[in-house]
Design a protein around this motif. Structure first.
Motif, mmCIF file in Angstrom:
data_model
loop_
_atom_site.group_PDB
_atom_site.id
_atom_site.type_symbol
_atom_site.label_atom_id
_atom_site.label_comp_id
_atom_site.label_asym_id
_atom_site.label_seq_id
_atom_site.Cartn_x
_atom_site.Cartn_y
_atom_site.Cartn_z
ATOM 1 N N SER A 282 7.629 36.670 -10.212
ATOM 2 C CA SER A 282 8.850 37.045 -9.489
ATOM 3 C C SER A 282 9.420 38.344 -10.065
ATOM 4 O O SER A 282 9.763 38.401 -11.249
ATOM 5 N N THR B 41 12.246 39.869 -9.615
ATOM 6 C CA THR B 41 13.655 39.823 -10.021
ATOM 7 C C THR B 41 13.761 39.195 -11.411
ATOM 8 O O THR B 41 14.475 39.685 -12.282
ATOM 9 N N LEU B 42 13.008 38.121 -11.608
ATOM 10 C CA LEU B 42 13.042 37.468 -12.921
ATOM 11 C C LEU B 42 12.357 38.341 -13.965
ATOM 12 O O LEU B 42 12.787 38.396 -15.121
ATOM 13 N N GLY C 255 19.684 43.989 -12.909
ATOM 14 C CA GLY C 255 18.564 43.393 -12.186
ATOM 15 C C GLY C 255 18.866 41.971 -11.769
ATOM 16 O O GLY C 255 18.502 41.528 -10.685
ATOM 17 N N ALA C 256 19.594 41.270 -12.611
ATOM 18 C CA ALA C 256 19.773 39.834 -12.398
ATOM 19 C C ALA C 256 20.602 39.527 -11.165
ATOM 20 O O ALA C 256 21.649 40.127 -10.952
ATOM 21 N N GLY C 257 20.121 38.577 -10.395
ATOM 22 C CA GLY C 257 20.872 38.169 -9.219
ATOM 23 C C GLY C 257 21.661 36.914 -9.501
ATOM 24 O O GLY C 257 21.402 35.865 -8.924
ATOM 25 N N LYS D 174 15.623 27.510 -4.507
ATOM 26 C CA LYS D 174 14.232 27.986 -4.536
ATOM 27 C C LYS D 174 13.273 26.798 -4.472
ATOM 28 O O LYS D 174 12.253 26.837 -3.792
ATOM 29 N N TRP E 263 13.995 38.462 0.426
ATOM 30 C CA TRP E 263 14.071 37.984 -0.960
ATOM 31 C C TRP E 263 12.636 37.805 -1.470
ATOM 32 O O TRP E 263 11.773 37.275 -0.762
ATOM 33 N N VAL E 264 12.413 38.229 -2.711
ATOM 34 C CA VAL E 264 11.066 38.366 -3.288
ATOM 35 C C VAL E 264 10.179 37.122 -3.196
ATOM 36 O O VAL E 264 8.961 37.234 -3.098
ATOM 37 N N ASN F 124 19.879 38.704 0.615
ATOM 38 C CA ASN F 124 19.432 39.297 -0.642
ATOM 39 C C ASN F 124 18.152 40.041 -0.282
ATOM 40 O O ASN F 124 17.212 39.368 0.161
ATOM 41 N N TYR G 197 24.106 32.515 -0.070
ATOM 42 C CA TYR G 197 25.263 33.414 -0.268
ATOM 43 C C TYR G 197 26.413 33.121 0.704
ATOM 44 O O TYR G 197 27.273 33.975 0.938
ATOM 45 N N LYS H 138 25.197 30.200 -6.596
ATOM 46 C CA LYS H 138 25.977 31.429 -6.403
ATOM 47 C C LYS H 138 27.463 31.110 -6.211
ATOM 48 O O LYS H 138 28.316 31.761 -6.801
ATOM 49 N N TYR I 177 24.915 42.504 -4.167
ATOM 50 C CA TYR I 177 23.870 43.523 -4.285
ATOM 51 C C TYR I 177 24.224 44.748 -3.460
ATOM 52 O O TYR I 177 24.749 44.626 -2.356
ATOM 53 N N ARG J 59 17.444 47.983 -5.733
ATOM 54 C CA ARG J 59 18.541 47.014 -5.684
ATOM 55 C C ARG J 59 19.399 47.078 -6.946
ATOM 56 O O ARG J 59 18.878 47.029 -8.060
#
Ligand code: PMP
Ligand code: GLU
Length: 396
Positions: free
Chosen positions: A16, A18-19, A39-41, A103, A127-128, A177, A209, A241, A327, A373
């Motif tokens: 991932s 984002t991670l 970077g962190a969402g 997820k 989203w990734v 996202n 979100y 979130k 974001y 992002r």
């Protein structure tokens, strides 16, 4: 050491992004580098005290055993009540699944539904994790591109053109996202017109979100906009979130009972129930006071306005304002073409991390080359410092 041969399946996917960016920023900081992580969402707010107290209380009461695979009856009821109260969507308990994060619910859904060669329509920027989970299941992501000019929203015609006899699933994420784009009720109705003709296509509405939103119109998902389609929709949501609970790992799904049953079966043969203590905390999040949310969202809106304004002042950068999430998703293609030997957003974000020590996720990870992002889930001073550094680096 033996290099063990891995499955074909795992080689279809990448870690991932984002991670990965978040991990890299953490590693650099541990080495003493002054890295600002955008970077962190995840919200930078702490989980509200009443929710933490509920978890401590759950431990004290001995809630330390397995629960039902699909969640405690109390939490499932609270999820059901949440859908009824906030979304006007009525389900019965057999239509609810609690998982270890949204997820995880998405993963179970895709595993339950998608087989070899099945197609899943995913609007880009996405989203990734959507395309990679589909690939892991043997399916084929069919990417429908929306650009900045279209407000990062796909049109009904684009959706209709993407549907084939192999389409099993359409994933909709609003607020989105990474773009923060939000479909209006009217736009959802128009997509619904197309989907009504294809009752065999399940619509996944990723509402994670839902509460991080500042449109005039109240939050609406496609099941709310098109009540006649409700039985065709799997709503995915969670507490990460809205209640600043990313680490607790609680998400949930509501939708067609046979798909929920299949998701529960997969969960029962893999992770079993989500952590019992986190479930007690999520119960308090959904049933306790909700006054934590508006000030957090207000803070995100202030940061949004500030960050978008500052990004648009940088030469070669163009950032569209949006109506939710935390974001900003600016187009850096002008800046990239102005830098010698720089060809894409991956190289640019690597350079920004290395030279300006700001961690960002390249747009390519979201199916949008040229973009980057920015997560503004941090205080304004830090955001200003990060943008100053990038501005100075780009000025040369
Ligand atoms: N969907 C989207 C669009 C997200 O950004 C995230 C954030 N990680 C998730 C789902 C998953 O959230 P979680 O697993 O933390 O509930
Ligand atoms: N959703 C967040 C993000 O996009 C958290 C990381 C993840 O799960 O991808 O950064």
């Amino acid at each position: 050491m033996t290099e063990f041969t891995l499955s074909d399946r795992v080689q279809l996917i990448k870690p991932s992004p984002t991670l990965a960016v978040t991990t890299r920023a953490r590693e650099l900081r541990a080495q003493g580098r002054d890295v600002i992580g955008l970077g962190a969402g995840e919200p930078d707010f702490d989980t509200p005290q009443n929710i933490k107290d509920a978890a401590v209380d759950a431990i004290a009461r001995g809630m330390t055993r397995y629960t039902a695979v699909d969640g405690t009856p109390e939490l499932k009821q609270a999820v059901l009540d949440k859908f009824s109260r906030e979304n006007g969507l009525d389900y019965d308990l057999s239509q609810i699944l609690v998982s270890a994060g949204a997820k995880h619910s998405l993963y179970n859904m895709i595993m339950a539904l998608i087989g070899e060669g099945d197609e899943v329509i995913i609007p880009a920027p996405y989203w990734v994790s959507y395309p990679d989970i589909v690939k892991l299941a043997g399916g084929k992501p069919v990417i429908v591109e929306a650009d900045m000019a279209s407000g990062f929203l796909i049109t009904p015609d684009q959706l209709a053109a993407a549907i084939s006899e192999k389409t099993k699933l359409f994933i909709l994420n609003s607020p989105s996202n990474p773009t923060g784009a939000v479909y209006s009720r009217g736009q959802l109705e128009a997509l619904g017109e197309v989907l009504r003709e294809h009752p065999e296509v399940l619509i996944a509405s990723d509402d994670i979100y839902e509460h991080v939103l500042w449109t005039d119109e109240p939050f609406t998902n496609i099941a709310m906009a098109c009540p006649e389609l409700k039985d065709q929709v799997m709503v995915i949501n969670g507490v990460s979130k809205a209640y600043a609970m990313t680490g607790w790992r609680i998400g949930y799904a509501a939708g067609p009972a046979n798909v929920i049953r299949a998701m529960r079966k997969i969960q029962g043969q893999s992770t079993s129930n989500a952590a019992s203590i986190s479930q007690a905390a999520a119960l308090e999040a959904l049933t306790g006071p909700q006054d934590f949310i508006p000030p957090m969202v207000e803070a995100f809106k202030v940061r949004h306005d500030h960050v978008v304004d500052r990004l648009n002042r940088i030469d070669g950068v163009s950032c569209q304002p949006c109506a939710g999430t935390f974001y900003a998703f600016p187009d850096f293609s002008g800046a990239i073409s102005g830098i010698d030997n720089m060809t894409n957003d991956l190289e640019l974000s690597a350079w920004i991390l290395d030279s300006a020590e700001v961690a960002l996720v390249p747009g390519t990870a979201f199916g949008a080359p040229g973009f980057i992002r920015f997560s503004y889930a941090t205080d304004l001073k830090t955001l200003d410092e990060a943008i100053d550094r990038i501005e100075n680096l780009l000025k040369g």
